[in-house]
Design an enzyme around this catalytic site. Structure first.
Site, mmCIF file in Angstrom:
data_model
loop_
_atom_site.group_PDB
_atom_site.id
_atom_site.type_symbol
_atom_site.label_atom_id
_atom_site.label_comp_id
_atom_site.label_asym_id
_atom_site.label_seq_id
_atom_site.Cartn_x
_atom_site.Cartn_y
_atom_site.Cartn_z
ATOM 1 N N ASP A 110 0.811 -1.231 0.000
ATOM 2 C CA ASP A 110 0.000 0.000 0.000
ATOM 3 C C ASP A 110 0.842 1.278 0.000
ATOM 4 O O ASP A 110 0.288 2.377 0.024
ATOM 5 C CB ASP A 110 -0.951 0.005 1.207
ATOM 6 C CG ASP A 110 -0.234 -0.146 2.537
ATOM 7 O OD1 ASP A 110 0.938 -0.597 2.535
ATOM 8 O OD2 ASP A 110 -0.828 0.176 3.565
ATOM 9 N N GLU A 134 11.076 -3.123 12.773
ATOM 10 C CA GLU A 134 12.226 -2.692 11.967
ATOM 11 C C GLU A 134 13.487 -2.632 12.831
ATOM 12 O O GLU A 134 14.534 -3.166 12.478
ATOM 13 C CB GLU A 134 11.964 -1.301 11.357
ATOM 14 C CG GLU A 134 10.820 -1.258 10.363
ATOM 15 C CD GLU A 134 9.458 -1.024 10.988
ATOM 16 O OE1 GLU A 134 9.318 -1.202 12.232
ATOM 17 O OE2 GLU A 134 8.527 -0.664 10.251
HETATM 18 N N1 UDP Z 1 -0.580 -7.463 5.671
HETATM 19 C C1 UDP Z 1 -0.736 -8.847 5.697
HETATM 20 N N2 UDP Z 1 -1.631 -9.395 6.577
HETATM 21 C C2 UDP Z 1 -2.397 -8.656 7.436
HETATM 22 C C3 UDP Z 1 -2.219 -7.248 7.414
HETATM 23 C C4 UDP Z 1 -1.301 -6.699 6.538
HETATM 24 O O1 UDP Z 1 -0.083 -9.539 4.926
HETATM 25 O O2 UDP Z 1 -3.195 -9.224 8.196
HETATM 26 C C5 UDP Z 1 0.377 -6.855 4.734
HETATM 27 C C6 UDP Z 1 -0.165 -5.668 3.944
HETATM 28 O O3 UDP Z 1 -0.745 -6.086 2.729
HETATM 29 C C7 UDP Z 1 1.071 -4.800 3.752
HETATM 30 C C8 UDP Z 1 1.895 -5.103 5.012
HETATM 31 O O4 UDP Z 1 1.445 -6.353 5.497
HETATM 32 O O5 UDP Z 1 1.801 -5.161 2.603
HETATM 33 C C9 UDP Z 1 1.745 -4.045 6.108
HETATM 34 O O6 UDP Z 1 0.387 -3.963 6.477
HETATM 35 P P1 UDP Z 1 -0.383 -2.571 6.629
HETATM 36 O O7 UDP Z 1 -0.127 -1.758 5.404
HETATM 37 O O8 UDP Z 1 -1.802 -2.864 6.976
HETATM 38 O O9 UDP Z 1 0.371 -1.973 7.884
HETATM 39 P P2 UDP Z 1 0.711 -0.469 8.222
HETATM 40 O O10 UDP Z 1 1.308 0.150 6.991
HETATM 41 O O11 UDP Z 1 -0.590 0.159 8.553
HETATM 42 O O12 UDP Z 1 1.667 -0.581 9.341
HETATM 43 MN MN MN Z 2 0.765 0.109 5.032
#
Ligand code: UDP
Ligand code: MN
Length: 301
Positions: free
Chosen positions: A163, A249
Site C-alpha cells: 500500500d 524494523e
Molecule cells: N498485511 C498482511 N496481513 C495482514 C495485514 C497486513 O499480509 O493481516 C500486509 C499488507 O498487505 C502490507 C503489510 O502487510 O503489505 C503491512 O500492512 P499494513 O499496510 O496494513 O500496515 P501499516 O502500513 O498500517 O503498518
Molecule cells: Mn501500510
C-alpha cells in the site's frame, strides 16, 4: 486582397510545420519505450534483453506481504506499475493465506514483473489490533532467499508493502547497497516524514515524532539490506516474541547492523522518495448480501 492572404499563408506555412514537428518530437521524448523482454512467471525470472551494463547491477528483491481484502488487486496493480519499470527486479509476493489465491496467481502472471509467489497464513491469535503485521510473510521470504540464493548472487533486499507509494528513484538509490542503506520515508513517525539524521556521511540520529528512543527509528520502507548480509546472518528474522508494535524494523536491524555502519542515501537522507501511504477502505454499504441478488456474472475486483 486574396493574393495578400495567400502570400501571408505561404510565408507562415514553413514556420507552422517547424512548430508542429518540434511539438511532436518533444511529445515522443517523454513517452517511455514500451516494456519489452521480460515476463512474469511462477518461480521464474526470465529477463530477456539484459545488456552487459545491466547485468552488473545487483538484483533488487522486493518482499511484499499481501492479504485478501477489497482493495488488494487495486493496490497490487498500482505498485506493479512502478516495479515493472525497474530493471533487474525480482518481486517476492507472500500472501497471508492458507493457499495461493487465484486472484493473486492470475494477477502475477500478467503483471510483467519477474516474481516468486509464496504464502503463509498468520496464526489467528496474532491477527489482532496492536499486533505487528506480516511477520510470518516477511520471514518466509527471507527463508526462501536463504534457500534459493547463494553468496554468488549479488542482490539487495527491500521490504515493499503493497500500500505504499514508490518513486522509481528509490530503487536507483538502494541499488548499490553494500550492507544496509537508509533514507527518509514520507508520512511515517507521526510526521510528514521521518528521516535519519546524517553528519559527515554517517547516521547520527533520527528525526521522528514517535518513540525517538528506538535504536533504529525507521519504517520498513526506509531501508534495504544486501543479500549477502541476509545470508551471512541466517538467524536474523522478524520477531513475534517480545517485539512491540512499531519495533519490528528496529528489532530486525539490531540483528544485522549498527547505526554507525548505515549507508545514507537520497542526498544524505534529505529527499523523500517513498511514502507510507494508507488506502481508505472503500464504502461497500450497498454490497449485496444474498446470493439471489448477486450479479449474473462473476466479476473479479
Ligand atoms: N498485511 C498482511 N496481513 C495482514 C495485514 C497486513 O499480509 O493481516 C500486509 C499488507 O498487505 C502490507 C503489510 O502487510 O503489505 C503491512 O500492512 P499494513 O499496510 O496494513 O500496515 P501499516 O502500513 O498500517 O503498518
Ligand atoms: Mn501500510
Amino acid at each position: 486582397m486574396k493574393s495578400v492572404l495567400f502570400s501571408v499563408f505561404f510565408l507562415l506555412l514553413p514556420w507552422m510545420i517547424i512548430v508542429i514537428i518540434m511539438i511532436d518530437f518533444d511529445g515522443k521524448r517523454v513517452v517511455r519505450a514500451p516494456f519489452t523482454g521480460r515476463h512474469g512467471g511462477t518461480h521464474a525470472v526470465t529477463q530477456g534483453v539484459v545488456t552487459k551494463n545491466q547485468s552488473a547491477l545487483q538484483i533488487i528483491y522486493a518482499i511484499t506481504p499481501t492479504y485478501t481484502r477489497p482493495v488488494q488487486k487495486a493496490e497490487l496493480t498500482r505498485v506493479a506499475h512502478a516495479f515493472r519499470q525497474v530493471t533487474r527486479f525480482h518481486w517476492i509476493v507472500v500472501e497471508d493465506s492458507t493457499s495461493r489465491t487465484e486472484l493473486v496467481t492470475r494477477f502475477l502472471r500478467g503483471c510483467g514483473v519477474p516474481y516468486t509467489h509464496l504464502n503463509v497464513y498468520t496464526p489467528q491469535r496474532f491477527k489482532r489490533k496492536g499486533m505487528p503485521r506480516a511477520t510470518e510473510q516477511r520471514n518466509l521470504a527471507l527463508t526462501w532467499l536463504r534457500q534459493h540464493r547463494s553468496h554468488r548472487d549479488p542482490g539487495v533486499v527491500y521490504f515493499a508493502d503493497d500500500d505504499n507509494a514508490y518513486s522509481l528513484e528509490v530503487f536507483e538509490e538502494m541499488r548499490d547497497t553494500r550492507a544496509v542503506s537508509v533514507w527518509p520515508v514520507g508520512f511515517a513517525g507521526g510526521r510528514t516524514y521521518e528521516r535519519p539524521l546524517v553528519s559527515k556521511g554517517k547516521v547520527v540520529g533520527w528525526y521522528t515524532g514517535w518513540r525517538a528512543g528506538r535504536p533504529f527509528a525507521i519504517d520498513m520502507a526506509g531501508f534495504a539490506v544486501n543479500l549477502n548480509v541476509i545470508l551471512a546472518n541466517p538467524q536474523a528474522l522478524f520477531k513475534r516474541q517480545g517485539s512491540k508494535p512499531g519495533m519490528q524494523e528496529s528489532d530486525f536491524l539490531k540483528q544485522i547492523t549498527k547505526v554507525s555502519e548505515l549507508e545514507p542515501k537520497a542526498n544524505n537522507c534529505t529527499r523523500v522518495l517513498v511514502w507510507h501511504t494508507r488506502t481508505e477502505n472503500p464504502h461497500l454499504a450497498k454490497e449485496v448480501k444474498y446470493i439471489k441478488d448477486k450479479d449474473t456474472v462473476a466479476v473479479e475486483v
